[in-house]
Design a protein around this motif. Structure first.
Motif, PDB file in Angstrom:
ATOM      1  N   PRO A   1       9.125   8.353  -5.548  1.00 19.05           N
ATOM      2  CA  PRO A   1       9.498   6.933  -5.550  1.00 19.05           C
ATOM      3  C   PRO A   1       8.990   6.175  -6.765  1.00 19.05           C
ATOM      4  N   LEU A   2       7.915   6.668  -7.407  1.00 15.67           N
ATOM      5  CA  LEU A   2       7.383   5.970  -8.583  1.00 15.67           C
ATOM      6  C   LEU A   2       8.362   5.993  -9.755  1.00 15.67           C
ATOM      7  N   THR A   3       9.264   6.995  -9.777  1.00 18.30           N
ATOM      8  CA  THR A   3      10.260   7.033 -10.849  1.00 18.30           C
ATOM      9  C   THR A   3      11.357   6.005 -10.619  1.00 18.30           C
ATOM     10  N   SER A   4      11.459   5.473  -9.407  1.00 13.95           N
ATOM     11  CA  SER A   4      12.498   4.498  -9.077  1.00 13.95           C
ATOM     12  C   SER A   4      11.985   3.071  -9.049  1.00 13.95           C
ATOM     13  N   LEU A   5      10.663   2.911  -9.075  1.00 12.34           N
ATOM     14  CA  LEU A   5      10.066   1.578  -8.990  1.00 12.34           C
ATOM     15  C   LEU A   5       9.394   1.217 -10.313  1.00 12.34           C
ATOM     16  N   ASN A   6       9.641   0.023 -10.793  1.00 10.89           N
ATOM     17  CA  ASN A   6       9.020  -0.462 -12.034  1.00 10.89           C
ATOM     18  C   ASN A   6       7.615  -0.982 -11.710  1.00 10.89           C
ATOM     19  N   PRO A   7       6.577  -0.416 -12.328  1.00  6.23           N
ATOM     20  CA  PRO A   7       5.202  -0.794 -11.949  1.00  6.23           C
ATOM     21  C   PRO A   7       4.817  -2.224 -12.297  1.00  6.23           C
TER      22      PRO A   7
ATOM     23  N   ASP B   1       4.149  -6.291   8.105  1.00  5.64           N
ATOM     24  CA  ASP B   1       3.790  -7.513   7.380  1.00  5.64           C
ATOM     25  C   ASP B   1       4.638  -7.674   6.119  1.00  5.64           C
ATOM     26  N   ALA B   2       5.960  -7.526   6.295  1.00  2.97           N
ATOM     27  CA  ALA B   2       6.887  -7.510   5.163  1.00  2.97           C
ATOM     28  C   ALA B   2       6.827  -8.799   4.351  1.00  2.97           C
ATOM     29  N   ARG B   3       6.578  -9.935   5.004  1.00  7.98           N
ATOM     30  CA  ARG B   3       6.560 -11.214   4.298  1.00  7.98           C
ATOM     31  C   ARG B   3       5.450 -11.253   3.240  1.00  7.98           C
ATOM     32  N   ARG B   4       4.344 -10.569   3.525  1.00  5.27           N
ATOM     33  CA  ARG B   4       3.249 -10.514   2.541  1.00  5.27           C
ATOM     34  C   ARG B   4       3.474  -9.381   1.534  1.00  5.27           C
ATOM     35  N   ARG B   5       3.933  -8.230   2.038  1.00  7.40           N
ATOM     36  CA  ARG B   5       4.048  -7.052   1.177  1.00  7.40           C
ATOM     37  C   ARG B   5       5.131  -7.215   0.114  1.00  7.40           C
ATOM     38  N   ILE B   6       6.046  -8.117   0.344  1.00  4.45           N
ATOM     39  CA  ILE B   6       7.135  -8.310  -0.620  1.00  4.45           C
ATOM     40  C   ILE B   6       6.617  -8.783  -1.978  1.00  4.45           C
ATOM     41  N   ASN B   7       5.422  -9.387  -1.987  1.00  6.59           N
ATOM     42  CA  ASN B   7       4.841  -9.896  -3.233  1.00  6.59           C
ATOM     43  C   ASN B   7       3.856  -8.916  -3.867  1.00  6.59           C
ATOM     44  N   GLU B   8       3.767  -7.714  -3.327  1.00  8.54           N
ATOM     45  CA  GLU B   8       2.845  -6.714  -3.868  1.00  8.54           C
ATOM     46  C   GLU B   8       3.558  -5.785  -4.836  1.00  8.54           C
ATOM     47  N   TYR B   9       2.756  -5.073  -5.640  1.00  3.31           N
ATOM     48  CA  TYR B   9       3.283  -4.165  -6.658  1.00  3.31           C
ATOM     49  C   TYR B   9       3.315  -2.736  -6.114  1.00  3.31           C
ATOM     50  N   PRO B  10       4.111  -1.857  -6.727  1.00  2.02           N
ATOM     51  CA  PRO B  10       4.229  -0.482  -6.212  1.00  2.02           C
ATOM     52  C   PRO B  10       2.897   0.235  -6.037  1.00  2.02           C
TER      53      PRO B  10
END
Length: 356
Positions: A109-115, A153-162
């Motif tokens: 998944p790290l190849t699909s997500l921009n860090p 806790d999707a509402r909080r995790r949406i603002n986190e980085y990979p």
């Protein structure tokens, strides 16, 4: 109505026919995918299984239009998505299709997500491109998608980085990004290989739930026969660029016909308790760098005989009438003598070459 008749009456989401993808290097031509055919219907999971080097990932990249130079899809190949031919499309045309029609989940998944961007921003970008959503509406849908893939806790995790997500959560986030495009077909290229067994089981269960809710067609690539048993409805076994056996998953495990498939199943850990060593298939998958005028598995096959070095096997029916079970092996059809079976394969192979 038999399963085979039912499948024949339905329009497949994806129809691959005589797909050949080759890489042209200075020294040789590598026939990474060499004349494979299969269908995937709505709500169906089709497994593509085989060792490393068998052509599984190149098949996926061919469907997605991601084959890069020196590789190319050869003339005579056909990939139809919802009845529309994909071979020959430009990259601009393919970009419109990727995501909105066909989405892909990769092994890492790290190849699909921009860090450097939050997970939420990346999902919202997909929503903007493919569904035209922006602002609050996009944020709300991104949260819904994270909840759909069971991220707490999707509402909080949406603002986190990979990097703040665990491996399993990153894979869930990648699946959420794929779903943001509302695809008809989801291609999963070994999406659970890097995960531990518990997380792997959770991802497989998640895919089943999403498929049931959305009617997704899924192409699932793996080398793990245990995963195939859990996720697939139908299985295509690949070897050296070819599909050498195809059957419904239960039929394949209960009644494997090709010696290679039998070897794969015998090598599953835990199949032979009490034995000190795991069973293996001796040798390695060959590089398919010449036309298939013989059985590519013959050098490793315990059942090989002289004709295997001179006649290329084609897929023939090997199961009961209603199972839609085929194998490319000179041992079949079983109701023919060995000489008759060899002649059947020789004649059908010549006919196929004339069609090409």
């Amino acid at each position: 109505m038999s399963l085979q008749q039912q499948r024949a009456r339905e329009e497949p989401v994806l129809a691959v026919e005589n797909l050949r993808t080759a890489f042209f290097t200075d020294k040789e031509v590598i026939r990474a995918v060499d004349g494979i055919s299969f269908d995937i219907h709505a709500g169906e999971t089709v497994g593509i299984v085989g060792e490393s080097g068998s052509g599984k990932s190149v098949t996926a990249r061919s469907i997605m239009g991601l084959v890069e130079s020196p590789g190319r899809i050869l003339d005579g190949s056909s990939i139809r998505f919802q009845g529309e031919e994909l071979v020959g499309k430009t990259q601009a045309q393919y970009r419109k299709l990727r995501g909105s029609g066909i989405a892909m989940v990769f092994q890492d998944p790290l190849t699909s997500l921009n860090p450097v961007y939050t997970v939420g921003n990346q999902i919202k970008e997909a929503l903007r491109l493919h569904q035209g959503l922006r602002g609050t509406e996009a944020t709300k849908e991104a949260i819904n998608l994270l909840e759909a893939v069971s991220i707490p806790d999707a509402r909080r995790r949406i603002n986190e980085y990979p990097h703040q997500f665990s491996g399993g959560m990153r894979q869930r986030a990648v699946i959420a990004m794929a779903l943001a495009c509302d695809p008809e077909l989801l291609i999963c290229d070994e999406p659970t290989t890097a995960l531990d067994v518990t997380i792997q089981a959770q991802i497989l269960e998640l895919l089943k739930e999403l498929q049931e809710e959305r009617g997704l067609a899924i192409m699932f690539i793996t080398h793990d026969m245990g995963v195939i048993a859990d996720i697939a409805d139908r299985v295509n076994v690949m070897y050296a660029g070819e599909v050498i056996e195809s059957a419904p998953v239960g039929e394949l495990f209960e009644n494997p016909k090709h010696p290679y498939t039998q070897g794969l199943l015998q090598s599953i850990p835990g199949m032979h308790p009490g034995e000190e060593r795991l069973r293996t298939i001796e040798g390695d998958v060959p590089t398919p760098n010449e036309p298939a005028t013989y059985c590519r598995f013959a050098p490793r096959c315990p059942e090989a005989f002289d004709a295997c070095d001179a006649v290329h096997p084609v897929n023939v029916e090997v199961g009961r009438d209603d199972t839609d079970h085929t194998a490319a092996c000179l041992l079949y059809p079983e109701d023919q003598s060995r000489e008759e079976a060899v002649e059947t394969h020789r004649a059908r192979g010549e006919t196929q070459e004339e069609i090409r």
